[in-house]
Design a protein around this motif. Structure first.
Motif, PDB file in Angstrom:
ATOM      1  N   TYR A 274       0.811  -1.219   0.000  1.00  0.00           N
ATOM      2  CA  TYR A 274       0.000   0.000   0.000  1.00  0.00           C
ATOM      3  C   TYR A 274       0.848   1.275   0.000  1.00  0.00           C
ATOM      4  O   TYR A 274       0.331   2.361  -0.186  1.00  0.00           O
ATOM      5  CB  TYR A 274      -0.902   0.032   1.234  1.00  0.00           C
ATOM      6  N   ASP A 275       2.122   1.141   0.242  1.00  0.00           N
ATOM      7  CA  ASP A 275       3.020   2.293   0.359  1.00  0.00           C
ATOM      8  C   ASP A 275       3.180   2.960  -0.997  1.00  0.00           C
ATOM      9  O   ASP A 275       3.675   2.365  -1.944  1.00  0.00           O
ATOM     10  CB  ASP A 275       4.372   1.821   0.902  1.00  0.00           C
ATOM     11  N   ARG A 276       2.762   4.211  -1.097  1.00  0.00           N
ATOM     12  CA  ARG A 276       2.821   4.952  -2.364  1.00  0.00           C
ATOM     13  C   ARG A 276       3.868   6.079  -2.337  1.00  0.00           C
ATOM     14  O   ARG A 276       3.845   6.964  -3.164  1.00  0.00           O
ATOM     15  CB  ARG A 276       1.448   5.543  -2.712  1.00  0.00           C
ATOM     16  N   ARG A 277       4.766   6.007  -1.370  1.00  0.00           N
ATOM     17  CA  ARG A 277       5.801   7.042  -1.306  1.00  0.00           C
ATOM     18  C   ARG A 277       6.771   6.854  -2.463  1.00  0.00           C
ATOM     19  O   ARG A 277       7.036   5.744  -2.896  1.00  0.00           O
ATOM     20  CB  ARG A 277       6.534   6.976   0.031  1.00  0.00           C
ATOM     21  N   GLY A 278       7.303   7.947  -2.949  1.00  0.00           N
ATOM     22  CA  GLY A 278       8.155   7.896  -4.132  1.00  0.00           C
ATOM     23  C   GLY A 278       9.641   7.869  -3.844  1.00  0.00           C
ATOM     24  O   GLY A 278      10.097   7.601  -2.732  1.00  0.00           O
ATOM     25  N   GLU A 279      10.385   8.175  -4.882  1.00  0.00           N
ATOM     26  CA  GLU A 279      11.846   8.143  -4.831  1.00  0.00           C
ATOM     27  C   GLU A 279      12.418   9.158  -3.841  1.00  0.00           C
ATOM     28  O   GLU A 279      13.448   8.908  -3.234  1.00  0.00           O
ATOM     29  CB  GLU A 279      12.422   8.394  -6.231  1.00  0.00           C
ATOM     30  N   GLU A 280      11.757  10.282  -3.665  1.00  0.00           N
ATOM     31  CA  GLU A 280      12.256  11.309  -2.740  1.00  0.00           C
ATOM     32  C   GLU A 280      12.350  10.754  -1.319  1.00  0.00           C
ATOM     33  O   GLU A 280      13.284  11.068  -0.583  1.00  0.00           O
ATOM     34  CB  GLU A 280      11.354  12.551  -2.779  1.00  0.00           C
ATOM     35  N   THR A 281      11.413   9.919  -0.936  1.00  0.00           N
ATOM     36  CA  THR A 281      11.439   9.300   0.397  1.00  0.00           C
ATOM     37  C   THR A 281      12.686   8.440   0.560  1.00  0.00           C
ATOM     38  O   THR A 281      13.341   8.472   1.604  1.00  0.00           O
ATOM     39  CB  THR A 281      10.173   8.455   0.609  1.00  0.00           C
ATOM     40  N   LYS A 282      13.028   7.695  -0.476  1.00  0.00           N
ATOM     41  CA  LYS A 282      14.226   6.847  -0.418  1.00  0.00           C
ATOM     42  C   LYS A 282      15.483   7.710  -0.335  1.00  0.00           C
ATOM     43  O   LYS A 282      16.407   7.415   0.426  1.00  0.00           O
ATOM     44  CB  LYS A 282      14.300   5.946  -1.656  1.00  0.00           C
ATOM     45  N   ARG A 283      15.512   8.789  -1.130  1.00  0.00           N
ATOM     46  CA  ARG A 283      16.672   9.675  -1.119  1.00  0.00           C
ATOM     47  C   ARG A 283      16.868  10.284   0.255  1.00  0.00           C
ATOM     48  O   ARG A 283      17.979  10.325   0.786  1.00  0.00           O
ATOM     49  CB  ARG A 283      16.503  10.795  -2.172  1.00  0.00           C
ATOM     50  N   GLN A 284      15.778  10.732   0.870  1.00  0.00           N
ATOM     51  CA  GLN A 284      15.865  11.332   2.203  1.00  0.00           C
ATOM     52  C   GLN A 284      16.256  10.301   3.258  1.00  0.00           C
ATOM     53  O   GLN A 284      16.966  10.630   4.211  1.00  0.00           O
ATOM     54  CB  GLN A 284      14.535  11.984   2.582  1.00  0.00           C
ATOM     55  N   ALA A 285      15.818   9.076   3.094  1.00  0.00           N
ATOM     56  CA  ALA A 285      16.096   8.035   4.088  1.00  0.00           C
ATOM     57  C   ALA A 285      17.586   7.791   4.248  1.00  0.00           C
ATOM     58  O   ALA A 285      18.075   7.616   5.371  1.00  0.00           O
ATOM     59  CB  ALA A 285      15.387   6.732   3.698  1.00  0.00           C
ATOM     60  N   VAL A 286      18.334   7.797   3.155  1.00  0.00           N
ATOM     61  CA  VAL A 286      19.763   7.502   3.265  1.00  0.00           C
ATOM     62  C   VAL A 286      20.536   8.645   3.909  1.00  0.00           C
ATOM     63  O   VAL A 286      21.680   8.458   4.328  1.00  0.00           O
ATOM     64  CB  VAL A 286      20.398   7.126   1.896  1.00  0.00           C
ATOM     65  N   GLN A 287      19.928   9.814   4.029  1.00  0.00           N
ATOM     66  CA  GLN A 287      20.596  10.951   4.654  1.00  0.00           C
ATOM     67  C   GLN A 287      20.772  10.734   6.159  1.00  0.00           C
ATOM     68  O   GLN A 287      21.535  11.438   6.806  1.00  0.00           O
ATOM     69  CB  GLN A 287      19.832  12.250   4.375  1.00  0.00           C
ATOM     70  N   PHE A 288      20.076   9.745   6.714  1.00  0.00           N
ATOM     71  CA  PHE A 288      20.216   9.433   8.136  1.00  0.00           C
ATOM     72  C   PHE A 288      21.479   8.629   8.432  1.00  0.00           C
ATOM     73  O   PHE A 288      21.855   8.460   9.589  1.00  0.00           O
ATOM     74  CB  PHE A 288      18.982   8.679   8.645  1.00  0.00           C
ATOM     75  N   ILE A 289      22.123   8.131   7.393  1.00  0.00           N
ATOM     76  CA  ILE A 289      23.334   7.344   7.575  1.00  0.00           C
ATOM     77  C   ILE A 289      24.522   8.269   7.690  1.00  0.00           C
ATOM     78  O   ILE A 289      24.712   9.165   6.887  1.00  0.00           O
ATOM     79  CB  ILE A 289      23.537   6.365   6.388  1.00  0.00           C
ATOM     80  N   SER A 290      25.301   8.036   8.716  1.00  0.00           N
ATOM     81  CA  SER A 290      26.485   8.854   8.931  1.00  0.00           C
ATOM     82  C   SER A 290      27.709   8.151   8.313  1.00  0.00           C
ATOM     83  O   SER A 290      28.023   7.025   8.677  1.00  0.00           O
ATOM     84  CB  SER A 290      26.701   9.056  10.424  1.00  0.00           C
ATOM     85  N   VAL A 291      28.359   8.836   7.379  1.00  0.00           N
ATOM     86  CA  VAL A 291      29.543   8.281   6.725  1.00  0.00           C
ATOM     87  C   VAL A 291      30.737   9.096   7.197  1.00  0.00           C
ATOM     88  O   VAL A 291      30.748  10.325   7.057  1.00  0.00           O
ATOM     89  CB  VAL A 291      29.403   8.348   5.192  1.00  0.00           C
ATOM     90  N   PRO A 292      31.761   8.435   7.748  1.00  0.00           N
ATOM     91  CA  PRO A 292      32.942   9.190   8.202  1.00  0.00           C
ATOM     92  C   PRO A 292      33.611   9.876   7.017  1.00  0.00           C
ATOM     93  O   PRO A 292      33.704   9.332   5.921  1.00  0.00           O
ATOM     94  CB  PRO A 292      33.863   8.127   8.786  1.00  0.00           C
ATOM     95  N   ARG A 293      34.046  11.087   7.248  1.00  0.00           N
ATOM     96  CA  ARG A 293      34.757  11.846   6.197  1.00  0.00           C
ATOM     97  C   ARG A 293      36.185  11.418   6.112  1.00  0.00           C
ATOM     98  O   ARG A 293      36.830  11.124   7.126  1.00  0.00           O
ATOM     99  CB  ARG A 293      34.669  13.340   6.491  1.00  0.00           C
ATOM    100  N   ARG A 294      36.735  11.426   4.914  1.00  0.00           N
ATOM    101  CA  ARG A 294      38.160  11.118   4.720  1.00  0.00           C
ATOM    102  C   ARG A 294      38.996  12.306   5.162  1.00  0.00           C
ATOM    103  O   ARG A 294      38.627  13.444   4.996  1.00  0.00           O
ATOM    104  CB  ARG A 294      38.443  10.844   3.259  1.00  0.00           C
ATOM    105  N   LYS A 295      40.153  11.975   5.668  1.00  0.00           N
ATOM    106  CA  LYS A 295      41.071  13.041   6.112  1.00  0.00           C
ATOM    107  C   LYS A 295      42.056  13.365   5.039  1.00  0.00           C
ATOM    108  O   LYS A 295      42.412  12.684   4.179  1.00  0.00           O
ATOM    109  CB  LYS A 295      41.772  12.624   7.383  1.00  0.00           C
TER     110      LYS A 295
END
Length: 140
Positions: free
Chosen positions: A119-140
């Motif tokens: 039933y979930d009708r959320r689009g691609e924007e929802t997926k794009r925003q979801a990955v923003q919650f992942i913290s990726v360490p920055r390279r030095k």
């Protein structure tokens, strides 16, 4: 019918099952106002009102509900919708608000989360925003 917990008990619902449905605070007020008109006798929450405005505690058929929704949709200028769109919207809005799919599944009475996910009708924007919650360490 409406309790302090903001819930209503549905007896003999889909599949003959009893369940509890929870309402947002604004809806509790509306249901309480409706019960002042309808009366607090046991029976269907949504029932027949004749042309004279008299409430009859007779359950509305699914066809009657559909006709009411279509009439209100036309009045609101909404076209091409189905009654199931309300269910899809309810599910998608809950998921968008961060409610986990297991809780949503229980709220809508599905047997599995797979059924709810359809039933979930959320689009691609929802997926794009979801990955923003992942913290990726920055390279030095």
């Amino acid at each position: 019918m409406v309790f302090k917990s903001g819930s209503i008990k549905i007896l003999n619902g889909k599949g003959g099952k009893d369940r509890t449905a929870y309402l947002p605070d604004g809806a509790v007020t509306v249901v309480k106002d409706w019960l002042k008109v309808r009366g607090r006798e046991a029976g269907s929450l949504f029932c027949h009102i004749n042309k004279a405005g008299v409430v009859t505690l007779r359950q509305l058929s699914s066809q009657a509900v559909l006709l009411i929704l279509e009439k209100r949709g036309k009045e609101a200028g909404v076209s091409d919708f189905s009654a199931h769109d309300f269910r899809r919207t309810f599910i998608s809005e809950l998921l968008d608000s961060g409610v986990d799919i297991v809780t949503v599944q229980k709220l809508v009475g599905h047997a599995t989360t797979d059924q709810t996910a359809r039933y979930d009708r959320r689009g691609e924007e929802t997926k794009r925003q979801a990955v923003q919650f992942i913290s990726v360490p920055r390279r030095k």
